[in-house]
Design an enzyme around this catalytic site. Structure first.
Site, PDB file in Angstrom:
ATOM      1  N   GLU A   1       0.797  -1.233   0.000  1.00 20.49           N
ATOM      2  CA  GLU A   1       0.000   0.000   0.000  1.00 20.49           C
ATOM      3  C   GLU A   1       0.825   1.276   0.000  1.00 20.49           C
ATOM      4  O   GLU A   1       0.473   2.241   0.660  1.00 20.49           O
ATOM      5  CB  GLU A   1      -0.950   0.004   1.220  1.00 20.49           C
ATOM      6  CG  GLU A   1      -1.965  -1.102   1.163  1.00 20.49           C
ATOM      7  CD  GLU A   1      -2.919  -1.085   2.348  1.00 20.49           C
ATOM      8  OE1 GLU A   1      -4.121  -1.174   2.106  1.00 20.49           O
ATOM      9  OE2 GLU A   1      -2.462  -1.006   3.504  1.00 20.49           O
TER      10      GLU A   1
HETATM   11  C1  ACM Z   1      -2.183  -5.367   3.759  1.00 26.78           C
HETATM   12  O1  ACM Z   1      -3.314  -5.782   4.105  1.00 26.78           O
HETATM   13  N1  ACM Z   1      -2.017  -4.101   3.447  1.00 26.78           N
HETATM   14  C2  ACM Z   1      -1.058  -6.257   3.656  1.00 26.78           C
END
Ligand code: ACM
Length: 675
Positions: free
Chosen positions: A319
């Site tokens: 992310e």
């Molecule tokens: C995640 O759930 N960002 C690994």
């Protein structure tokens, strides 16, 4: 609803299916062993229960056995000798182990064992001490009782895991979890044969590992809630004593706000930074173009590499939306100069530098699927949270991987949904060679919405079902039988100090403001927290918000709602509706009186203010249910106008309140729609 009624409903379900065979085949074993064959007969457990090590023995295994004996004593109210028998002929339990195996567990260690309960003794054979530990857990699960006392049924078991990597990730960063929490969860992991604790230690919301090289990292990034190096070593030892590896995760370059509170100079955007208090995905990102970033990481990761002996180190990598990178002229110029065409290429540039540091420290790099880039060395491990396809794609290109997509236990889905997900599904596009690269899976306990008080209830018992998926043969996949065994295992986990059951009452006492929790307990038996990421939108809570509300007390698989599902199923399938209606009418009567009790209770329970319409909902559900059963029972089909009106009513009732939803809606709809 009373236990008697639940028992009737469950027995009806048993009689109605081939499920009866599974009860005798699988008893209360979870995970179900690879080969198991029961025979007629029992070996009684009495005060003379004794043991002998007939092969290798070591302190780790003796201590494990000692804890097993304590649990057996706790169940049977008997006291056993702690002195090993000299002669194996005299022992009730003979443990025959070839070697201690790795004192610090490694990926791929032999965990196989054979266990035979005969009419006069138990024989446990294993290659390694850890194999014997797995067998001892199975032995404890075999304990049954009749009117004469406790016994082991006669059985022959040959067992080994389907996957070598069977993990639980605990996020200690969003909400700090003291080491007692980690320890009791390690005990529970061992009880269901999980073998990797993936410890998520850094986040936007907290930097939890003590660094002696850069103490400002944890001192400024943790509100004082961090693990000392001694504590982290203690966890590694505690886990190793249970045959569990500990792999730390230091999430980078995103999810990095807490690092930057003390080191804004290695950020990709201008500071200053504060510990993040909200849930979500944030912009603060390490600067991959700044030599100072690597100087700090080189020293910090070397320090951590010494504390965590596992060969694998997780660097997160998820992310990173690259917003700070896009906005930074210096970084843009660097990318241009180095021919890095986009943020993914820049992140790969960063990953390569980290890979070098990890390799120098003897570590193999693991990261979430965003780190995947086909020219990284084949040894790295891809951890898939975005989907099975990512895992399969990596395996096709020669990379090993671990699956977590489908095992997000923080999202409050029922155990049956996780249970369906297979790291290697039957329709996997992989060939045999590629399949070997799928190492296993991990349940992920993200900690936006858990405190030490509630975390066990989010992990257990559902993670035991996931553990079975990772250990047992693929064909072990019947949800009803899974739930039957899960209910048994759940209670047995309490003997390890797990709080997943008992803390619910504790929360309800607080919510009810000291009143009798009876009605609230009935309520949480029928509702579940909203699933998925909806909590983020509905409640807008920060990391500092108390997690002591109705949503925190309610659970993913509420028992009464599940019993109601079974009762509705039995009613709809039954020939003689006037007889089977009785069971359902007991539910509806109960709901009506609970609604009245809740109305009284809520007057003096301000914590229920945002849930104040739930009693009205419950009374309406009771009335709709009665009407539906009445018309089906008398064969007087209800008219379409009635049905339309009731469906509209249910549509209102099904809307979440206080972050919880009625778990009985599906069955109520079936009743109303039935003709
Ligand atoms: C995640 O759930 N960002 C690994």
């Amino acid at each position: 609803m009373n236990k008697f009624l639940i028992a009737i409903v469950v027995m009806a379900a048993l009689a109605a299916s081939a499920f009866g065979d599974l009860v005798s085949e699988r008893r209360n074993l979870m995970p179900v062993p690879k080969e198991v064959s029961f025979a007629e007969g029992k070996l009684r457990i009495d005060k003379d229960f004794s043991f002998a090590f007939t092969g290798h023995s070591d302190g780790r295994l003796s201590a494990y056995l000692s804890r097993v004996l304590k649990r057996l004593e706790g169940r049977t109210l008997l006291e056993f000798s702690r002195l090993a028998e000299k002669s194996k002929d005299e022992a009730t339990l003979m443990i025959d182990v070839d070697s201690g195996g790795n004192a610090i567990p490694k990926l791929g260690d032999d965990e196989s064992y054979e266990l035979r309960v005969e009419s006069d003794a138990v024989v446990l054979n294993a290659e390694t001490s850890v194999g014997a530990m797995r067998g001892l857990e199975t032995l404890l699960q075999l304990v049954e009782a009749d009117e004469d006392g406790f016994y082991f049924p006669l059985v022959s078991i040959k067992d080994e895991p389907r996957f070598a990597w069977r993990g639980l990730m605990i996020d200690s960063a969003r909400h700090f979890q003291p080491i007692e929490v980690i320890k009791r969860n390690l005990d529970a992991m061992a009880a269901v044969k999980l073998n990797v604790l993936h410890w998520h230690l850094t986040e936007d919301q907290g930097f939890r590992p003590e660094s002696k090289k850069f103490p400002e990292l944890h001192l400024m990034g943790s509100d004082g809630d961090f693990y000392t190096q001694e504590e982290m070593k203690e966890i590694v030892r505690y886990a190793a004593d249970r045959g569990i590896r500990v792999m730390p995760e230091f999430d980078m370059p995103g999810h990095a706000t807490a690092w930057l509170v003390s080191h804004p100079e290695i950020a990709s955007g201008p500071g200053p930074y504060e510990i993040e208090r909200r849930p979500g995905v944030f912009n603060p990102t390490l600067d991959p173009t700044n030599p100072k970033t690597y100087k700090l990481l080189e020293k910090f990761l070397a320090e951590m590499a010494k504390i965590f002996p596992d060969r694998y180190m997780h660097i997160g990598g998820d992310e990173n939306e690259g917003k700070q990178w896009d906005a930074n002229q210096k970084i843009q110029a660097f990318m241009k100069k180095n021919g890095l065409k986009n943020n993914h290429e820049l992140q790969t540039y960063f990953n390569r530098k980290i890979l070098k540091i990890l390799t120098k420290n003897g570590k193999v790099m693991m990261g979430w699927d965003e780190i995947f880039q086909p020219d990284l060395p084949k040894e790295i491990v891809i951890h898939s949270w975005r989907g099975q396809k990512a895992l399969a794609d990596a395996a096709k290109q020669g990379y090993t991987g671990v699956l977590s997509n489908g095992y997000y236990i923080d999202l409050m889905h029922p155990a049956s949904e996780h249970y369906k997900v297979d790291p290697l599904p039957a329709d996997s596009p992989l060939n045999d060679e590629e399949k070997k690269r799928v190492l296993g899976g991990e349940a992920t306990m993200w900690a936006e919405w858990v405190t030490p008080e509630t975390i066990d209830s989010r992990i257990w018992p559902r993670t035991a079902a996931i553990a079975e998926r990772f250990w047992s043969p693929q064909k072990v996949n019947e949800p009803d039988d899974m739930y039957r065994r899960l209910n048994v295992i759940s209670i047995r986990l309490e003997e390890l100090g797990l709080t997943h059951i008992k803390n619910q009452d504790q929360l309800l006492r607080r919510i009810s403001n000291g009143q009798d929790i009876g009605p609230l307990k009935k309520l949480v038996g029928l509702v579940a927290p909203v699933r998925g990421y909806r909590r983020y939108q509905i409640l807008k809570q920060s990391m500092l918000f108390p997690l002591t509300g109705l949503i925190d007390a309610s659970q993913a698989d509420p028992a009464d709602a599940m019993a109601f599902d079974k009762a509705v199923e039995a009613f709809l399938e039954s020939e003689d509706k006037s007889r089977s209606a009785a069971t359902l009418l007991v539910f509806f009567d109960d709901w009506k009186s609970t609604a009245s009790e809740l109305r009284v209770l809520k007057k003096d329970a301000p914590a229920l203010q945002n849930a104040s319409v739930l009693p009205d909902d419950l009374e309406k559900l009771s009335a709709i249910g009665r009407e539906a059963v009445e018309s089906l029972r008398t064969g007087k089909a209800s008219d379409d106008d009635w049905r339309t009106a009731k469906l509209a009513e249910i549509d209102e009732i099904r809307k979440q309140k206080a972050g919880v939803e009625w778990r009985v809606i599906g069955s109520m709809l079936r009743l109303v729609r039935a003709e």
